[in-house]
Write an enzyme that holds these catalytic residues in place. Structure first.
Site, mmCIF file in Angstrom:
data_model
loop_
_atom_site.group_PDB
_atom_site.id
_atom_site.type_symbol
_atom_site.label_atom_id
_atom_site.label_comp_id
_atom_site.label_asym_id
_atom_site.label_seq_id
_atom_site.Cartn_x
_atom_site.Cartn_y
_atom_site.Cartn_z
ATOM 1 N N GLU A 64 -9.994 7.401 -39.086
ATOM 2 C CA GLU A 64 -8.589 7.211 -39.464
ATOM 3 C C GLU A 64 -8.528 6.476 -40.795
ATOM 4 O O GLU A 64 -9.178 5.448 -40.983
ATOM 5 C CB GLU A 64 -7.808 6.418 -38.409
ATOM 6 C CG GLU A 64 -6.345 6.281 -38.850
ATOM 7 C CD GLU A 64 -5.438 5.604 -37.849
ATOM 8 O OE1 GLU A 64 -5.831 5.453 -36.680
ATOM 9 O OE2 GLU A 64 -4.322 5.217 -38.259
ATOM 10 N N GLU A 89 -9.318 0.571 -43.607
ATOM 11 C CA GLU A 89 -8.119 -0.134 -44.077
ATOM 12 C C GLU A 89 -8.551 -1.175 -45.099
ATOM 13 O O GLU A 89 -9.579 -1.818 -44.925
ATOM 14 C CB GLU A 89 -7.395 -0.780 -42.881
ATOM 15 C CG GLU A 89 -6.168 -1.601 -43.228
ATOM 16 C CD GLU A 89 -5.131 -0.842 -44.054
ATOM 17 O OE1 GLU A 89 -4.576 0.153 -43.585
ATOM 18 O OE2 GLU A 89 -4.897 -1.262 -45.216
ATOM 19 N N ASP A 116 -12.028 0.861 -49.829
ATOM 20 C CA ASP A 116 -11.292 2.043 -50.286
ATOM 21 C C ASP A 116 -11.839 3.299 -49.597
ATOM 22 O O ASP A 116 -13.035 3.626 -49.725
ATOM 23 C CB ASP A 116 -11.452 2.166 -51.801
ATOM 24 C CG ASP A 116 -10.695 3.355 -52.375
ATOM 25 O OD1 ASP A 116 -10.080 4.112 -51.606
ATOM 26 O OD2 ASP A 116 -10.727 3.518 -53.606
ATOM 27 N N ASP A 139 0.774 5.899 -48.172
ATOM 28 C CA ASP A 139 1.847 5.476 -49.081
ATOM 29 C C ASP A 139 2.362 6.680 -49.849
ATOM 30 O O ASP A 139 1.593 7.392 -50.473
ATOM 31 C CB ASP A 139 1.324 4.434 -50.064
ATOM 32 C CG ASP A 139 1.131 3.085 -49.388
ATOM 33 O OD1 ASP A 139 0.355 2.275 -49.891
ATOM 34 O OD2 ASP A 139 1.779 2.860 -48.354
ATOM 35 N N ASP A 175 6.833 10.797 -43.454
ATOM 36 C CA ASP A 175 8.290 10.840 -43.289
ATOM 37 C C ASP A 175 8.955 11.067 -44.644
ATOM 38 O O ASP A 175 10.141 10.826 -44.793
ATOM 39 C CB ASP A 175 8.811 9.520 -42.682
ATOM 40 C CG ASP A 175 8.615 8.355 -43.639
ATOM 41 O OD1 ASP A 175 7.645 8.386 -44.422
ATOM 42 O OD2 ASP A 175 9.437 7.417 -43.617
ATOM 43 N N THR A 210 3.906 5.482 -35.009
ATOM 44 C CA THR A 210 3.289 4.382 -35.761
ATOM 45 C C THR A 210 4.391 3.439 -36.256
ATOM 46 O O THR A 210 5.581 3.764 -36.230
ATOM 47 C CB THR A 210 2.474 4.873 -36.977
ATOM 48 O OG1 THR A 210 3.362 5.111 -38.069
ATOM 49 C CG2 THR A 210 1.672 6.120 -36.672
ATOM 50 N N LYS A 211 3.953 2.274 -36.765
ATOM 51 C CA LYS A 211 4.901 1.268 -37.251
ATOM 52 C C LYS A 211 5.721 1.822 -38.433
ATOM 53 O O LYS A 211 6.937 1.711 -38.478
ATOM 54 C CB LYS A 211 4.091 0.042 -37.691
ATOM 55 C CG LYS A 211 4.903 -1.146 -38.001
ATOM 56 C CD LYS A 211 4.006 -2.338 -38.265
ATOM 57 C CE LYS A 211 4.808 -3.371 -39.026
ATOM 58 N NZ LYS A 211 4.012 -4.095 -39.998
ATOM 59 N N PHE A 212 5.035 2.474 -39.369
ATOM 60 C CA PHE A 212 5.741 3.016 -40.535
ATOM 61 C C PHE A 212 6.631 4.183 -40.171
ATOM 62 O O PHE A 212 7.683 4.391 -40.765
ATOM 63 C CB PHE A 212 4.735 3.410 -41.625
ATOM 64 C CG PHE A 212 4.424 2.264 -42.523
ATOM 65 C CD1 PHE A 212 3.553 1.269 -42.114
ATOM 66 C CD2 PHE A 212 5.048 2.139 -43.759
ATOM 67 C CE1 PHE A 212 3.280 0.181 -42.916
ATOM 68 C CE2 PHE A 212 4.778 1.050 -44.571
ATOM 69 C CZ PHE A 212 3.895 0.074 -44.154
ATOM 70 N N GLU A 213 6.199 4.928 -39.165
ATOM 71 C CA GLU A 213 7.012 6.052 -38.698
ATOM 72 C C GLU A 213 8.342 5.530 -38.127
ATOM 73 O O GLU A 213 9.407 6.075 -38.425
ATOM 74 C CB GLU A 213 6.228 6.782 -37.607
ATOM 75 C CG GLU A 213 6.940 7.957 -36.995
ATOM 76 C CD GLU A 213 5.985 8.750 -36.094
ATOM 77 O OE1 GLU A 213 4.963 8.177 -35.666
ATOM 78 O OE2 GLU A 213 6.282 9.919 -35.852
HETATM 79 C C1 LIG Z 1 2.242 3.096 -45.311
HETATM 80 S S1 LIG Z 1 0.866 2.323 -44.517
HETATM 81 C C2 LIG Z 1 0.761 3.191 -42.977
HETATM 82 C C3 LIG Z 1 -0.029 2.435 -41.950
HETATM 83 C C4 LIG Z 1 -0.154 3.128 -40.573
HETATM 84 N N1 LIG Z 1 -0.917 4.362 -40.662
HETATM 85 C C5 LIG Z 1 1.200 3.390 -39.969
HETATM 86 O O1 LIG Z 1 1.609 4.562 -39.919
HETATM 87 O O2 LIG Z 1 1.861 2.432 -39.544
HETATM 88 C C6 LIG Z 1 -0.505 2.968 -45.432
HETATM 89 C C7 LIG Z 1 -1.767 2.158 -45.208
HETATM 90 O O3 LIG Z 1 -2.869 2.812 -45.840
HETATM 91 C C8 LIG Z 1 -3.686 1.844 -46.481
HETATM 92 N N2 LIG Z 1 -4.388 2.539 -47.565
HETATM 93 C C9 LIG Z 1 -3.821 3.204 -48.606
HETATM 94 N N3 LIG Z 1 -4.768 3.725 -49.388
HETATM 95 C C10 LIG Z 1 -5.969 3.393 -48.831
HETATM 96 C C11 LIG Z 1 -7.314 3.647 -49.195
HETATM 97 N N4 LIG Z 1 -7.601 4.351 -50.281
HETATM 98 N N5 LIG Z 1 -8.292 3.154 -48.413
HETATM 99 C C12 LIG Z 1 -7.997 2.450 -47.292
HETATM 100 N N6 LIG Z 1 -6.728 2.170 -46.895
HETATM 101 C C13 LIG Z 1 -5.724 2.635 -47.664
HETATM 102 C C14 LIG Z 1 -2.703 0.776 -46.947
HETATM 103 O O4 LIG Z 1 -3.348 -0.487 -47.102
HETATM 104 C C15 LIG Z 1 -1.687 0.752 -45.799
HETATM 105 O O5 LIG Z 1 -2.049 -0.168 -44.788
#
Ligand SMILES: C[S@@+](CC[C@H](N)C(=O)[O-])C[C@H]1O[C@@H](n2cnc3c(N)ncnc32)[C@H](O)[C@@H]1O
Length: 231
Positions: A64, A89, A116, A139, A175, A210-213
């Site tokens: 994931e 993450e 990353d 994002d 979304d 999910t939280k963001f959803e």
């Molecule tokens: C908008 S949040 C969504 C989190 C979760 N999946 C949810 O739906 O609640 C996007 C997450 O992806 C992580 N993220 C973005 N680009 C990443 C990368 N290249 N490597 C690891 N994590 C990354 C960000 O730190 C953030 O926590």
């Protein structure tokens, strides 16, 4: 070494899909990063990871990317003890929260990499090794000048597809309607992948909200799932 912000530095730094803000760690998250990371985090390395050695068994492995605070990651891992999960993450508070979930459940089938995801996939994930990949609510970077930061671009999607075993799946959800169309087009143009649906897929019953959803839905956004398989 060039001073910060010089043109040389700008040229050399890769564009990443996240901006690391030093979010405040709760005491529980800080404790988890200190005491649980050695047990449940896989350190970033240039060597391919041996999943059988990490989990002490041979089982399907699902990756994931961007697990946020890890509530969905942990719920899926809990519901599928027959499968091993690796969450990636970068955000410290998120990693701390996931480590606490692993310890509290406890979850023998979940590990975390704090790095990353683009570099992790490139260096650590062996070709053909994954049963599935989850990318939930990456994002969206809605401003045009930030589109270059979007995670699901052709080169990275090709790298992801190549890490799937035959029949393995790549599952994204968003979304943000314009990003959904872009993800669909990128997946469709990847020769290793085939769509499981006509266009968008129904949300699989096993994917919890999910939280963001929940945030997107509260704003009236439509959520779509995109589910492809490696042929
Ligand atoms: C908008 S949040 C969504 C989190 C979760 N999946 C949810 O739906 O609640 C996007 C997450 O992806 C992580 N993220 C973005 N680009 C990443 C990368 N290249 N490597 C690891 N994590 C990354 C960000 O730190 C953030 O926590």
């Amino acid at each position: 070494m060039p001073a910060r912000g010089t043109p040389e530095e700008t040229v050399r730094r890769p564009v990443r899909s996240y901006v690391l803000r030093q979010g405040r760690l709760s005491p529980a998250q800080a404790r988890a990063l200190d005491t649980l990371a050695p047990r449940y985090c896989l350190p970033y390395s240039r060597e391919p990871v041996d999943f059988a050695r990490v989990f002490g068994r041979r089982a399907p492995v699902v990756l994931e990317i961007g697990c946020g605070m890890g509530e969905t990651t942990a719920a899926i891992a809990h519901a599928h003890p027959e499968t091993d999960f690796v969450g990636i993450e970068v955000h410290g508070p998120g990693v701390g929260a996931i480590l606490n979930r692993i310890e509290q459940a406890p979850l023998a089938n979940l590990r975390v990499i704090q790095h990353d995801a683009v570099e992790v996939v490139d260096a650590m994930i062996p070709p053909g090794s994954l049963a599935g990949i989850h990318v939930y609510f990456p994002d969206p970077w809605p401003k045009k000048r930030h589109h270059k930061r979007r995670l699901l671009k052709p080169g990275f999607v090709h790298a992801l597809a190549s890490r799937l075993a035959p029949g393995g799946y790549l599952h994204a959800a968003t979304d943000w309607a314009p990003y959904a169309g872009e993800i669909l087009a990128v997946f469709e143009s990847e020769p290793l992948l085939a769509n499981t649906a006509q266009r968008y897929a129904p949300r699989p019953a096993w994917r919890p909200l999910t939280k963001f959803e929940a945030r997107g839905l509260a704003l009236g956004h439509e959520v779509v799932d995109i589910l492809f398989r490696r042929a």
